[in-house]
Write a protein that holds these residues in place. Structure first.
Motif, mmCIF file in Angstrom:
data_model
loop_
_atom_site.group_PDB
_atom_site.id
_atom_site.type_symbol
_atom_site.label_atom_id
_atom_site.label_comp_id
_atom_site.label_asym_id
_atom_site.label_seq_id
_atom_site.Cartn_x
_atom_site.Cartn_y
_atom_site.Cartn_z
ATOM 1 N N VAL A 258 -7.105 -5.214 9.297
ATOM 2 C CA VAL A 258 -6.686 -3.877 8.886
ATOM 3 C C VAL A 258 -7.573 -3.426 7.736
ATOM 4 C CG1 VAL A 258 -4.796 -2.465 8.015
ATOM 5 C CG2 VAL A 258 -4.309 -4.345 9.597
ATOM 6 N N ASP A 259 -8.398 -2.417 7.995
ATOM 7 C CA ASP A 259 -9.278 -1.870 6.965
ATOM 8 C C ASP A 259 -8.519 -0.784 6.204
ATOM 9 O OD1 ASP A 259 -11.402 -1.299 5.374
ATOM 10 O OD2 ASP A 259 -12.654 -0.423 6.953
ATOM 11 N N GLY A 260 -7.460 -1.226 5.526
ATOM 12 C CA GLY A 260 -6.575 -0.321 4.803
ATOM 13 C C GLY A 260 -5.322 -1.087 4.419
ATOM 14 N N ASP A 261 -4.190 -0.373 4.307
ATOM 15 C CA ASP A 261 -2.914 -1.001 3.964
ATOM 16 C C ASP A 261 -2.133 -1.338 5.227
ATOM 17 O OD1 ASP A 261 -3.571 -0.625 1.303
ATOM 18 O OD2 ASP A 261 -2.369 1.210 1.094
ATOM 19 N N LEU A 262 -1.285 -2.349 5.129
ATOM 20 C CA LEU A 262 -0.476 -2.780 6.265
ATOM 21 C C LEU A 262 0.986 -2.853 5.867
ATOM 22 C CD1 LEU A 262 -0.170 -3.967 9.166
ATOM 23 C CD2 LEU A 262 -0.566 -6.233 8.159
ATOM 24 N N LYS A 263 1.839 -2.391 6.775
ATOM 25 C CA LYS A 263 3.283 -2.502 6.600
ATOM 26 C C LYS A 263 3.872 -3.071 7.882
ATOM 27 C CE LYS A 263 7.473 0.287 5.876
ATOM 28 N NZ LYS A 263 7.994 1.654 5.651
ATOM 29 N N SER B 29 -7.995 -2.184 12.868
ATOM 30 C CA SER B 29 -7.505 -0.864 12.487
ATOM 31 C C SER B 29 -8.438 -0.289 11.429
ATOM 32 C CB SER B 29 -6.077 -0.956 11.944
ATOM 33 O OG SER B 29 -5.628 0.302 11.491
ATOM 34 N N ASP B 30 -8.965 0.910 11.703
ATOM 35 C CA ASP B 30 -9.908 1.538 10.780
ATOM 36 C C ASP B 30 -9.239 2.124 9.550
ATOM 37 O OD1 ASP B 30 -12.434 1.091 12.009
ATOM 38 O OD2 ASP B 30 -11.882 2.537 13.546
ATOM 39 N N GLY B 31 -7.925 2.117 9.506
ATOM 40 C CA GLY B 31 -7.204 2.641 8.351
ATOM 41 C C GLY B 31 -5.860 1.957 8.216
ATOM 42 N N GLN C 239 1.726 -14.138 15.820
ATOM 43 C CA GLN C 239 1.155 -15.476 15.720
ATOM 44 C C GLN C 239 -0.367 -15.379 15.700
ATOM 45 O OE1 GLN C 239 3.256 -18.735 17.874
ATOM 46 N NE2 GLN C 239 4.187 -17.087 19.067
ATOM 47 N N GLY C 240 -0.960 -15.827 14.623
ATOM 48 C CA GLY C 240 -2.410 -15.773 14.515
ATOM 49 C C GLY C 240 -2.842 -15.562 13.076
ATOM 50 N N ILE C 241 -3.920 -14.800 12.900
ATOM 51 C CA ILE C 241 -4.492 -14.557 11.579
ATOM 52 C C ILE C 241 -4.511 -13.057 11.308
ATOM 53 C CG2 ILE C 241 -6.528 -14.852 10.115
ATOM 54 C CD1 ILE C 241 -7.328 -17.214 11.885
ATOM 55 N N ILE C 242 -4.031 -12.681 10.142
ATOM 56 C CA ILE C 242 -4.053 -11.274 9.715
ATOM 57 C C ILE C 242 -4.914 -11.158 8.456
ATOM 58 C CG2 ILE C 242 -2.683 -9.338 8.848
ATOM 59 C CD1 ILE C 242 -0.325 -10.361 10.444
ATOM 60 N N TRP C 243 -5.832 -10.209 8.480
ATOM 61 C CA TRP C 243 -6.632 -9.896 7.289
ATOM 62 C C TRP C 243 -6.353 -8.445 6.918
ATOM 63 C CZ3 TRP C 243 -10.414 -12.599 4.320
ATOM 64 C CH2 TRP C 243 -11.076 -11.809 3.381
ATOM 65 N N VAL C 244 -5.911 -8.223 5.676
ATOM 66 C CA VAL C 244 -5.634 -6.873 5.174
ATOM 67 C C VAL C 244 -6.622 -6.579 4.059
ATOM 68 C CG1 VAL C 244 -3.907 -5.331 4.210
ATOM 69 C CG2 VAL C 244 -3.189 -7.188 5.719
ATOM 70 N N GLU C 245 -7.459 -5.583 4.269
ATOM 71 C CA GLU C 245 -8.472 -5.254 3.281
ATOM 72 C C GLU C 245 -7.875 -4.505 2.097
ATOM 73 O OE1 GLU C 245 -12.380 -5.302 1.687
ATOM 74 O OE2 GLU C 245 -11.271 -6.504 3.167
#
Length: 299
Positions: free
Chosen positions: A213-218, A194-196, A231-237
């Motif tokens: 996520v190149d931004g915030d995540l909710k 996600s670019d934002g 299920q997996g890996i999440i990266w939140v910038e």
């Protein structure tokens, strides 16, 4: 009849016999060569089937066995695989696979070690953790690689951290993403980017793979049976602004900022989910220790 004519006739008959013998020998050798080639082709086919059994077995964690009583068919043959574990090393496996085509059988045996990925917590964050409600972050059962459910690491702001985790730079990961700027529901078995900012909510959603996520995540979830799960890996910038509701995450989460958790949201460290996520990058979850061909084993 003159002696000259008798000699010519004898020589002609001799040549005829020689050519007949040579022709018969050529036909015999051609048939023998064809039979040898056919045997070689069938033997090679059985070998490829044995290798296919090894490769398929190593696509799961732990490696999957395929009993000889119900062997998977492939082409004109089939294969069976046996899996053994080391009582002193739970990460070491022996896989023996036999390919069978007609009466031709080839057996391959390997030893492989499950890779240990550089992830030892469910949640790694660089900012602050605001956890309340009934939310839980736990290591899960039988997860020796999980040192602690959560840990703070201020070094996440370094791009080298991202590369050491995924083996790819930020730009390289963006380039190979199979789903860019996904819609509300998280992707399935993909590398999503996600670019934002991104928000996931609703009922009965499910996702898996790697989510960047190149931004915030909710993330919120209202599903109960089954619960909403990633299920997996999440990266939140940016910041993980809210993890709430009945949402469940299995695997690992990295937040290069702050995270807030509320409601009944749960996070479980899961080596299986992590292995599957890395498999989406083309990584093998096993490193080969030894390989040998051995036809003396009976499955």
């Amino acid at each position: 009849m003159s002696r000259r004519k008798v000699s010519i006739l004898a020589v002609t008959v001799g040549f005829a016999l020689v050519f007949t013998m040579l022709g018969s020998a050529s036909i015999y050798m051609a048939g023998l060569q064809s039979e040898t080639q056919e045997r070689t082709i069938l033997s090679n086919h059985a070998f490829w089937l044995a290798e296919a059994g090894i490769n398929r077995s190593l696509t799961t964690d732990p490696p999957q066995a395929f009993p000889a009583s119900n062997p998977p068919a492939l082409g004109n043959g089939n294969y069976a695989a046996w899996v053994g574990t080391d009582p002193l090393d739970s990460a070491l496996y022996t896989v023996r696979s036999t390919g069978l085509v007609n009466n031709f059988r080839r057996t391959v045996e390997i030893q492989a070690r499950r890779r240990s990925y550089p992830i030892d917590s469910f949640l790694t964050y660089s900012g602050t953790l605001d956890q309340g409600g009934n939310s839980n972050f736990i290591c899960g059962e039988n997860e020796p690689n999980c040192v602690a459910p959560t840990q703070q690491d201020t070094g996440m702001n370094n791009q080298a951290y991202f590369q050491s985790l995924f083996g790819l730079t930020w730009e390289q990961m963006r380039a190979i993403a199979t789903n860019t700027n996904p819609e509300q529901n998280p992707p399935q078995d993909e590398i999503a980017w996600s670019d934002g900012d991104m928000s996931v909510s609703g009922t009965n959603w499910a996702g898996s793979g790697i989510l960047i996520v190149d931004g915030d995540l909710k993330i919120t979830g209202s599903g109960d049976n089954p619960p909403d799960t990633f299920q997996g890996i999440i990266w939140v910038e940016g910041n993980f602004t809210n993890l709430a509701g009945n949402a469940i995450i299995r695997g690992a989460v990295f937040v290069n900022g702050d995270i807030k958790a509320r409601g009944n949201a749960d996070g479980y460290y899961s080596s299986e989910a992590i292995y599957r996520a890395f498999g989406g990058l083309g990584w093998s979850n096993y490193s080969l220790i030894s390989w040998q061909e051995n036809d003396n084993h009976v499955l």
